[in-house]
Design a protein around this motif. Structure first.
Motif, PDB file in Angstrom:
ATOM      1  N   UNK A  81       0.765  -1.298   0.383  1.00 42.55           N
ATOM      2  CA  UNK A  81       0.050  -0.422  -0.160  1.00 42.55           C
ATOM      3  C   UNK A  81       0.834   1.724   0.050  1.00 42.55           C
ATOM      4  N   UNK A  82       1.790   0.558  -0.486  1.00 51.33           N
ATOM      5  CA  UNK A  82       3.092   2.675  -0.873  1.00 51.33           C
ATOM      6  C   UNK A  82       3.584   2.837   0.670  1.00 51.33           C
ATOM      7  N   UNK A  83       3.290   2.131   1.427  1.00 51.01           N
ATOM      8  CA  UNK A  83       4.370   3.091   2.630  1.00 51.01           C
ATOM      9  C   UNK A  83       5.654   2.583   2.642  1.00 51.01           C
ATOM     10  N   UNK A  84       6.367   3.217   3.439  1.00 50.95           N
ATOM     11  CA  UNK A  84       7.604   3.069   3.262  1.00 50.95           C
ATOM     12  C   UNK A  84       8.410   1.941   4.388  1.00 50.95           C
ATOM     13  N   UNK A  85       8.728   1.191   4.407  1.00 47.10           N
ATOM     14  CA  UNK A  85       9.642   0.005   5.447  1.00 47.10           C
ATOM     15  C   UNK A  85      11.351   0.696   5.812  1.00 47.10           C
ATOM     16  N   UNK A  86      11.132  -0.130   7.322  1.00 43.88           N
ATOM     17  CA  UNK A  86      12.682   0.687   7.191  1.00 43.88           C
ATOM     18  C   UNK A  86      12.921  -0.907   8.097  1.00 43.88           C
ATOM     19  N   UNK A  87      14.077  -1.633   7.742  1.00 41.39           N
ATOM     20  CA  UNK A  87      14.185  -2.500   8.501  1.00 41.39           C
ATOM     21  C   UNK A  87      15.879  -2.871   8.796  1.00 41.39           C
TER      22      UNK A  87
ATOM     23  N   UNK B 109       6.146   3.655   7.637  1.00 39.73           N
ATOM     24  CA  UNK B 109       5.867   4.931   7.347  1.00 39.73           C
ATOM     25  C   UNK B 109       4.548   5.013   7.129  1.00 39.73           C
ATOM     26  N   UNK B 110       4.201   6.674   7.891  1.00 42.69           N
ATOM     27  CA  UNK B 110       2.884   6.746   7.656  1.00 42.69           C
ATOM     28  C   UNK B 110       1.910   6.669   6.224  1.00 42.69           C
TER      29      UNK B 110
ATOM     30  N   UNK C  90       3.760   9.343   3.407  1.00 40.39           N
ATOM     31  CA  UNK C  90       4.690  10.147   3.059  1.00 40.39           C
ATOM     32  C   UNK C  90       5.288   9.648   2.886  1.00 40.39           C
ATOM     33  N   UNK C  91       6.123  10.467   1.833  1.00 39.36           N
ATOM     34  CA  UNK C  91       7.011  10.161   0.344  1.00 39.36           C
ATOM     35  C   UNK C  91       8.320  10.506   0.814  1.00 39.36           C
ATOM     36  N   UNK C  92       7.920  11.379   1.937  1.00 40.53           N
ATOM     37  CA  UNK C  92       9.500  11.795   2.771  1.00 40.53           C
ATOM     38  C   UNK C  92      10.339  10.646   2.359  1.00 40.53           C
ATOM     39  N   UNK C  93      11.946  10.982   2.640  1.00 36.44           N
ATOM     40  CA  UNK C  93      13.236   9.966   2.755  1.00 36.44           C
ATOM     41  C   UNK C  93      13.262   9.642   3.550  1.00 36.44           C
ATOM     42  N   UNK C  94      12.700   9.909   4.950  1.00 36.06           N
ATOM     43  CA  UNK C  94      12.999   9.088   5.853  1.00 36.06           C
ATOM     44  C   UNK C  94      11.783   8.536   6.956  1.00 36.06           C
ATOM     45  N   UNK C  95      10.637   8.644   5.643  1.00 37.09           N
ATOM     46  CA  UNK C  95       9.096   8.718   6.673  1.00 37.09           C
ATOM     47  C   UNK C  95       9.849   6.740   7.639  1.00 37.09           C
ATOM     48  N   UNK C  96      10.203   5.984   6.122  1.00 39.57           N
ATOM     49  CA  UNK C  96       9.868   4.687   7.573  1.00 39.57           C
ATOM     50  C   UNK C  96      10.825   4.902   8.517  1.00 39.57           C
ATOM     51  N   UNK C  97      11.932   5.292   8.609  1.00 35.14           N
ATOM     52  CA  UNK C  97      12.883   5.508  10.088  1.00 35.14           C
ATOM     53  C   UNK C  97      12.400   5.621  11.098  1.00 35.14           C
TER      54      UNK C  97
END
Length: 87
Positions: free
Chosen positions: A24-30, A42-43, A46-53
């Motif tokens: 669903x196009x949310x950022x993921x950070x592992x 991420x929300x 939110x397409x910002x660079x650190x959305x997942x972080x």
């Protein structure tokens, strides 16, 4: 179950780290560092660079000892298989 459509390893060890996007196009950070696995999402929108972080932590688990920083993609997928479906 959270589906991941795209994931890229951005660091191989100390820490092992991946970034990508859910179905669903949310950022993921592992990140796996100090034996600790953290997964953040991420929300929506939110397409910002650190959305997942900055995103909501959906998994935090101690897997190894305090000097461990390597986790293979296969082990990541296996460890998170109850809540995340990686490609």
């Amino acid at each position: 179950m959270i589906g991941v459509k795209e994931i890229k390893q951005t660091c191989e060890a100390c820490p092992s780290q991946w970034e990508g996007y859910t179905d669903d196009d949310r950022s993921i950070f592992v990140r796996y560092r100090w034996g600790f696995l953290s997964v953040r999402i991420g929300s929506p929108g939110d397409k910002s660079e650190f959305a997942g972080v900055r995103g909501k932590e959906i998994l935090n688990e101690q897997l190894g000892d305090s000097y461990d920083g390597f986790l293979s993609y296969e082990d990541l997928a296996k460890t998170t298989s109850q809540i995340i479906q990686f490609p």
